[in-house]
Design a protein around this motif. Structure first.
Motif, PDB file in Angstrom:
ATOM      1  N   PRO A   2      37.824  -8.252 -32.442  1.00  0.00           N
ATOM      2  CA  PRO A   2      37.770  -8.417 -30.978  1.00  0.00           C
ATOM      3  C   PRO A   2      37.629  -9.872 -30.554  1.00  0.00           C
ATOM      4  CG  PRO A   2      35.662  -7.668 -31.795  1.00  0.00           C
ATOM      5  CD  PRO A   2      36.574  -7.718 -32.988  1.00  0.00           C
ATOM      6  N   ALA A   3      37.918 -10.107 -29.276  1.00  0.00           N
ATOM      7  CA  ALA A   3      37.832 -11.463 -28.698  1.00  0.00           C
ATOM      8  C   ALA A   3      36.428 -11.668 -28.138  1.00  0.00           C
ATOM      9  CB  ALA A   3      38.886 -11.626 -27.609  1.00  0.00           C
ATOM     10  N   PHE A   4      35.426 -11.709 -29.039  1.00  0.00           N
ATOM     11  CA  PHE A   4      34.032 -11.732 -28.620  1.00  0.00           C
ATOM     12  C   PHE A   4      33.382 -13.096 -28.854  1.00  0.00           C
ATOM     13  CE2 PHE A   4      33.000  -6.913 -29.118  1.00  0.00           C
ATOM     14  CZ  PHE A   4      33.859  -6.645 -28.069  1.00  0.00           C
TER      15      PHE A   4
ATOM     16  N   LYS B 212      36.038  -9.937 -15.591  1.00  0.00           N
ATOM     17  CA  LYS B 212      34.661  -9.843 -16.055  1.00  0.00           C
ATOM     18  C   LYS B 212      34.595 -10.371 -17.474  1.00  0.00           C
ATOM     19  CE  LYS B 212      30.827  -6.671 -16.870  1.00  0.00           C
ATOM     20  NZ  LYS B 212      30.383  -5.258 -16.893  1.00  0.00           N
ATOM     21  N   TYR B 213      33.728 -11.349 -17.705  1.00  0.00           N
ATOM     22  CA  TYR B 213      33.582 -11.905 -19.048  1.00  0.00           C
ATOM     23  C   TYR B 213      32.232 -12.598 -19.162  1.00  0.00           C
ATOM     24  CZ  TYR B 213      34.953 -16.214 -16.701  1.00  0.00           C
ATOM     25  OH  TYR B 213      35.032 -17.285 -15.850  1.00  0.00           O
ATOM     26  N   ASP B 214      31.870 -12.928 -20.383  1.00  0.00           N
ATOM     27  CA  ASP B 214      30.606 -13.608 -20.634  1.00  0.00           C
ATOM     28  C   ASP B 214      30.810 -15.106 -20.550  1.00  0.00           C
ATOM     29  OD1 ASP B 214      28.193 -14.497 -21.526  1.00  0.00           O
ATOM     30  OD2 ASP B 214      28.639 -14.156 -23.639  1.00  0.00           O
TER      31      ASP B 214
ATOM     32  N   PHE C 281      43.108  -8.865 -25.868  1.00  0.00           N
ATOM     33  CA  PHE C 281      43.125  -7.587 -26.577  1.00  0.00           C
ATOM     34  C   PHE C 281      42.453  -7.726 -27.947  1.00  0.00           C
ATOM     35  CE2 PHE C 281      45.188  -4.305 -29.165  1.00  0.00           C
ATOM     36  CZ  PHE C 281      45.175  -3.208 -28.327  1.00  0.00           C
ATOM     37  N   SER C 282      42.579  -8.903 -28.563  1.00  0.00           N
ATOM     38  CA  SER C 282      41.977  -9.158 -29.869  1.00  0.00           C
ATOM     39  C   SER C 282      41.979 -10.666 -30.106  1.00  0.00           C
ATOM     40  CB  SER C 282      42.756  -8.450 -30.984  1.00  0.00           C
ATOM     41  OG  SER C 282      44.067  -8.998 -31.082  1.00  0.00           O
TER      42      SER C 282
ATOM     43  N   GLU D 281      35.188  -4.177 -23.654  1.00  0.00           N
ATOM     44  CA  GLU D 281      34.358  -4.366 -24.852  1.00  0.00           C
ATOM     45  C   GLU D 281      34.334  -3.099 -25.695  1.00  0.00           C
ATOM     46  OE1 GLU D 281      30.685  -5.426 -23.170  1.00  0.00           O
ATOM     47  OE2 GLU D 281      31.384  -7.362 -22.417  1.00  0.00           O
ATOM     48  N   LYS D 282      34.180  -1.977 -25.033  1.00  0.00           N
ATOM     49  CA  LYS D 282      34.111  -0.707 -25.751  1.00  0.00           C
ATOM     50  C   LYS D 282      35.400  -0.445 -26.523  1.00  0.00           C
ATOM     51  CE  LYS D 282      33.456   4.263 -25.035  1.00  0.00           C
ATOM     52  NZ  LYS D 282      33.238   5.340 -24.035  1.00  0.00           N
ATOM     53  N   ALA D 283      36.535  -0.719 -25.888  1.00  0.00           N
ATOM     54  CA  ALA D 283      37.824  -0.505 -26.553  1.00  0.00           C
ATOM     55  C   ALA D 283      37.990  -1.444 -27.743  1.00  0.00           C
ATOM     56  CB  ALA D 283      38.963  -0.705 -25.557  1.00  0.00           C
TER      57      ALA D 283
END
Length: 844
Positions: free
Chosen positions: A459-461, A155-157, A186-187, A445-447
Motif C-alpha cells: 500500500p501507499a502508506f 483525505k490523507y495523512d 492504489f499501491s 486504507e481498508k482496501a
C-alpha cells in the motif's frame, strides 16, 4: 399451478428488466496486476466493491464492471488507456502514477529526442548563426486533462492536519496539478537492497548495518573482487528502461550527496497561476539542494568516482561495483542472476522482495510451505501461511543464513505504484459522485490493507504512522497482519523521492522526454564518449531539457526601457492636465491628447508584458489585447483632428460631396474599436495563444537553448486582420493632418507627426533586420526600437504644445501688458496673436 409458475417467472423477468433499467453501471479498465493469483483481477476488484460499497455510502443500484486488458506489457496498456479515455466507454482506469503527468510541461515542447533529431554536425555546418529547431508538433491537450478532478473526497495523512489515516500524503501529492487532484494512490513500492550473506561473510562482514553506508558497500565490493573472486559483480539491478534508470540515478545522486536531502520544498509543479495557493511539501531538488546544475555541470579536477553524476556512474559500472549488464537487464533478470550468485547485492522493489521470500527463504525452512508458495496459481498468500508459523518476512530474512535485506544507503528510495483516475468525458458529468466514490473506495486504507494481506500488493502508506499505532495497541490489528508480509520496519527508515516531482516543473520539458533523453544520453556517453564529450555535448543537452534560457540582462534593459517610457508618458499627462485651461491646450483638445498619450504608452507596456508574462506563468491571452490600447490612442487623435477640421474647414470638410462634419464620429470610432476587440476575442477562442519553448542551436556559443515563445496556430491571419483594421484610422489621420498642414495652430504638430511616422517606418525596417541577429541582441534591439518609437511619437506630437504653453507663460511674465482700458480687448487679442506668432517662429 402451471399458470401460476409462468406468471411468477414473467413477474420476476419484469422486475429484473426494471431493475436493470434503473441500475447505474460504472465501467473500469484495469491492467492485469493480479495475474499470478488464482482469483482474477476482475473478480478481486468487483467482489471487494460489492462487499464494501454499503459502508462507503454508495447506492445499492450502482454496480462496477471491470474489464481487464489482454496485454501483458504496460507500455501497450497505457496506449490503450490514452485512446480509451477520450471515448465514453470506461469511467475509471488503473495506471502507473508516472504516466499521469508524463506529457506535462508548462512550456510545452512537443516530443524531443536529442539522439535522433538533433545532430551537432548538421546544424553547425549551416551558415546561419541562429538555427531554429521546432519540435515535431505542439500537443494541445495533456493526458491528465481528460481525467476527472477528485478533490471532493480528498483525505490523507498530512502529519499536520486533523485528517487521520495511513496513506502517505507525499504520494497523494504526486497526483496533484494546478490545484486539482487527478489520481488517488492504489499501491506503492519502494526500492530495497538485498545481499548475499555467505559472500559477505567471506570478507568478514558480520554487522550488516554498515550496508546502509555507500562508502562501506564500495569498499566491501572492491575488497571481495580483489581478494576472493574478481568475476563477481557488486550490485545487480534492472536498468533497461528510462524510468528504472532515472530511479537509480536519483537514488545514487542522493546517496553521494546525502546532505542535500530534506523536505523543505513547496511544490512548483502544481501551480501555474500562484505558488502561494499550494503549500505542498515534498522533496524537490531544485528547491532543497544545489539546483539542477549538478546534472549538467562537471568538475574535471575531481576523481573519476566523483564529479558529475554521469561520470561517477560510469566509474562504478566500469569498476563492476554495479554489473554493466544491468543496462540491459530488467528487474526479473537481475534478480534471477543475483539468486544464481552473479552478484553480491541486488537492488529491487517489493515484488522482488516477495519473490525472494517465496522462491528461496521459505523453501529452506519448510518443504510443504515452499510447495504451496511456489505454486503458479495459489490462493494461499504469504500472510495467510505465515500466521500459522508466527513469522514475518523480515524475520525470515534475519534468520536465513543466505540472503538479507535492508534499505538503500542512507534510506533514499524512489517509489512506483498504481493510481486510479476517472474519465472526465462530458457524457459522465452526471456520474461524478458515483465515479469518485468508487475510486475512493478502491483506494481506501481498508482496501489497500486487504490487498496487501490477500494479494501481496504493497500500500501507499506512511509506515511511521503504522509503527506508532502498533506501539499503542495491545492487541493484533489488521496493520499488524499486513506487516507480516510487508517490511514495515524497513520501510519506516525510507526517505522517499518522487520521480515526477523532482523534474517536472514549469521550465523543464516533459517527464517522458527527460527520462528518455537522460537514459539515451548516458548510454551514449558510457558506450561511446569520454569526459570531453560529457562536458561539451551531453551536458548542454541535459541543461536544455531541464531549463528555459532566460536572457536576464536583456530583461533588465527591457524593464528599464518600459519604466522610463511609462514615466515619460505619465509626466506628459500630468503637464497636459495641469495646463488644461490654457487656450493653446484647450484648442488641442486635452482629453483627447491624454487618451492619445495613454494609447501610445502601448510601446512601453508591451516591452514589460513580453518579459513578465513567461516569468510569471501567465497564459498569453492578454498580450495581443494590448494592441487595442494603441488603437484607442489613434482613435483619440483622429477625433481631435476631426474636431479641428470642423472648426477650421467646416464648409470645405467634404469628400465626394459628403459633408463629413455631419457624421457621428464618436459612434463610428466606438463601433470600430468594438470590432477590433471582437476580433481579438475570436483570436482567443479560435486560436488561443500560449507559451511554449523554442529549441534552437545558438551557433555563437555552440549550444542548444530553449526559449519561451508565444505561439498561436492562426496567429498570422489574425495579425493581418487586426493590422488592416488599425490602419484605417491611421489613413484618416494622415488625410486630416494634411488638410490642416497650413493652419498656424497645427503647423508644427504636422511636421512632428510626419517625422514620427518616418521613425516608425525606419523602426519596422530595423526590426526586420534584427530578426536575423542572435537572440540576446535581437531582443535588445527590438525593445530599444519600441522605446524610440514611443518616445518619438510623444515628443514630436505632444511635447511642442506643452513647451509652447511654458514659453508663452514665461514671455507674459517678462512682458506684462499695459493697462489701457479703452483698448484692453484689442490689446489682449493682439498680444495673444503676437505671442502665438512669435512662439511658432521661434519653434521653426
Amino acid at each position: 399451478m402451471f399458470i401460476m409458475r409462468q406468471f411468477l417467472k414473467l413477474f420476476i423477468l419484469i422486475i429484473n428488466i426494471i431493475s436493470f433499467t434503473y441500475t447505474t453501471i460504472i465501467n473500469g479498465y484495469f491492467y492485469d496486476i493480479f495475474r499470478e493469483s488464482e482469483i482474477s483481477t476482475k473478480n478481486i476488484i468487483e467482489s471487494y466493491f460489492e462487499n464494501n460499497k454499503k459502508e462507503f455510502g454508495i447506492k445499492p443500484d450502482v454496480n462496477l464492471i471491470i474489464t481487464v486488458s489482454n496485454t501483458t506489457n504496460y507500455e501497450d496498456y497505457i496506449k490503450e488507456v490514452k485512446n480509451e479515455i477520450k471515448q465514453s466507454k470506461y469511467h475509471c482506469f488503473l495506471i502507473d502514477e508516472n504516466s499521469l503527468f508524463d506529457d506535462y510541461s508548462y512550456y510545452h515542447d512537443g516530443e524531443i529526442d536529442f539522439l535522433k533529431n538533433y545532430n551537432e554536425i548538421d546544424v553547425s555546418a549551416t551558415d546561419d548563426n541562429r538555427i531554429q529547431i521546432l519540435t515535431k508538433d505542439f500537443e494541445e491537450n495533456y493526458f491528465y486533462t481528460y481525467t476527472l478532478p477528485l478533490n471532493k473526497y480528498l483525505k490523507y495523512d498530512d502529519e499536520k492536519s486533523k485528517n487521520s489515516g495511513y496513506i502517505n500524503y507525499r504520494i497523494y501529492e504526486d497526483g496533484q496539478l494546478n490545484n486539482n487532484y487527478y489520481a488517488y494512490p492504489f499501491s506503492a513500492s519502494y526500492d530495497l537492497l538485498f545481499y548475499n550473506k555467505k559472500l559477505l561473510n567471506q570478507v568478514g562482514v558480520v554487522d550488516f548495518n554498515i550496508l546502509e553506508n555507500w562508502s562501506d558497500i564500495e569498499r566491501i565490493i572492491l575488497e571481495y573482487q580483489q581478494k576472493i573472486d574478481n568475476t563477481k559483480y557488486g550490485i545487480n539491478m534492472g536498468l533497461d528502461s528510462p524510468d528504472s534508470f532515472m530511479s537509480f540515478l536519483l537514488e545514487y545522486f542522493h546517496i553521494k550527496n546525502n546532505e542535500s536531502y530534506n523536505e523543505c520544498a513547496t511544490g512548483q509543479l502544481q501551480s501555474k497561476m500562484n505558488s502561494k495557493s499550494n503549500k505542498i511539501k515534498y522533496y524537490d531538488y531544485n528547491k532543497c539542494g544545489l539546483g539542477y546544475e549538478i546534472f549538467y555541470e562537471d568538475n574535471i579536477k575531481k576523481e573519476a568516482s566523483e564529479g558529475h553524476i554521469f561520470r561517477s556512474m560510469k566509474y562504478i559500472l566500469n569498476s563492476h561495483i554495479i554489473n554493466p549488464n544491468s543496462l540491459s537487464y530488467n528487474e526479473s533478470q537481475a534478480l534471477e542472476n543475483f539468486l544464481n550468485g552473479e552478484s553480491i547485492f541486488f537492488k529491487g522493489n517489493y515484488s522482488s522482495f516477495i519473490n525472494i521470500v517465496k522462491r528461496i527463504y521459505i523453501s529452506s525452512n519448510d518443504f510443504t510451505l515452499s510447495s504451496a508458495l511456489n505454486s503458479p496459481k495459489n490462493n494461499n498468500t504469504i500472510n495467510s501461511i505465515l500466521q500459522n508459523i508466527n513469522l514475518t518476512t523480515e524475520n525470515i530474512f534475519k534468520e536465513n543464513d543466505q540472503f538479507g535485506v535492508t534499505v538503500l544507503p542512507n534510506g533514499y528510495s524512489t517509489y512506483s505504484g498504481y493510481v486510479l483516475i476517472g474519465n472526465n468525458h462530458k457524457n459522465f458529468s452526471q456520474l461524478y459522485d458515483d465515479i469518485t466514490q468508487i475510486i475512493v473506495l478502491l483506494t481506501s486504507e481498508k482496501a489497500q490493507i486487504d490487498r496487501s494481506i490477500n494479494y501481496n500488493i504493497s500500500p501507499a502508506f506512511n509506515y511511521n504512522s503504522i509503527e506508532e499505532e502498533e506501539k499503542e495497541s495491545s492487541s493484533p490489528t489488521t496493520t499488524t497482519t499486513m506487516c507480516q508480509s510487508i517490511p514495515c520496519h524497513i520501510y519506516k527508515k525510507l526517505k522517499p523521492i518522487s520521480l515526477t516531482k523532482t523534474f517536472s516543473n514549469k521550465e523543464s520539458v516533459t517527464f517522458y522526454d527527460i527520462t528518455k533523453n537522460f537514459y539515451g544520453l548516458f548510454k551514449k556517453y558510457y558506450y561511446e564518449g569520454d569526459d570531453i564529450t560529457l562536458q561539451n555535448v551531453l551536458l548542454d543537452k541535459i541543461k536544455t531539457l531541464l531549463t528555459v534560457h532566460h536572457i536576464k540582462w536583456c530583461y533588465a534593459f527591457a524593464i528599464i526601457f518600459g519604466i522610463l517610457g511609462s514615466l515619460y508618458g505619465i509626466i506628459l499627462i500630468r503637464l497636459i492636465y495641469k495646463n488644461r485651461n490654457e487656450k493653446i491646450i484647450k484648442k488641442s483638445y486635452p482629453v483627447a491628447t491624454i487618451i492619445f498619450i495613454i494609447g501610445m504608452s502601448y510601446h512601453f507596456i508591451d516591452i514589460l508584458v513580453e518579459i513578465l508574462l513567461p516569468l510569471n506563468n501567465i497564459e498569453s491571452t492578454f498580450e495581443h489585447h494590448l494592441i487595442t490600447l494603441e488603437l484607442i490612442g489613434y482613435s483619440a487623435y483622429l477625433y481631435k483632428l476631426w474636431k479641428m477640421n470642423i472648426k477650421i474647414n467646416k464648409d470645405k470638410f467634404k469628400i465626394c460631396g459628403l459633408n463629413l462634419s455631419k457624421l457621428p464620429i464618436i459612434l463610428i470610432l466606438i463601433i470600430h474599436t468594438l470590432i477590433f476587440i471582437t476580433v481579438n476575442i475570436l483570436w482567443d477562442i479560435k486560436s488561443p495563444r500560449k507559451y511554449i519553448a523554442l529549441i534552437y542551436y545558438n551557433k555563437s556559443v555552440g549550444k542548444y537553448e530553449r526559449l519561451p515563445l508565444s505561439y498561436s496556430t492562426y496567429e498570422k491571419y489574425f495579425i493581418y486582420i487586426l493590422t488592416f483594421i488599425e490602419t484605417l484610422p491611421i489613413i484618416m489621420i494622415l488625410y486630416l493632418a494634411y488638410t490642416l498642414r497650413k493652419e498656424s495652430i497645427f503647423y508644427d504638430e504636422f511636421k512632428g507627426l510626419m517625422y514620427s511616422i518616418l521613425i516608425i517606418i525606419i523602426g519596422v525596417i530595423g526590426k526586420s533586420y534584427a530578426f536575423y541577429l542572435e537572440q540576446e541582441i535581437r531582443v535588445l534591439i527590438m525593445d530599444g526600437i519600441c522605446l524610440i518609437e514611443g518616445i518619438s511619437i510623444l515628443t514630436l506630437v505632444v511635447l511642442p504644445k506643452i513647451l509652447e504653453v511654458k514659453y508663452r507663460k514665461k514671455l507674459k511674465k517678462n512682458n506684462p501688458p499695459k493697462n489701457n482700458n479703452n483698448n484692453n480687448d484689442n490689446n489682449n487679442k493682439y498680444s495673444e496673436k503676437s505671442l502665438l506668432t512669435l512662439n511658432i517662429n521661434n519653434d521653426i
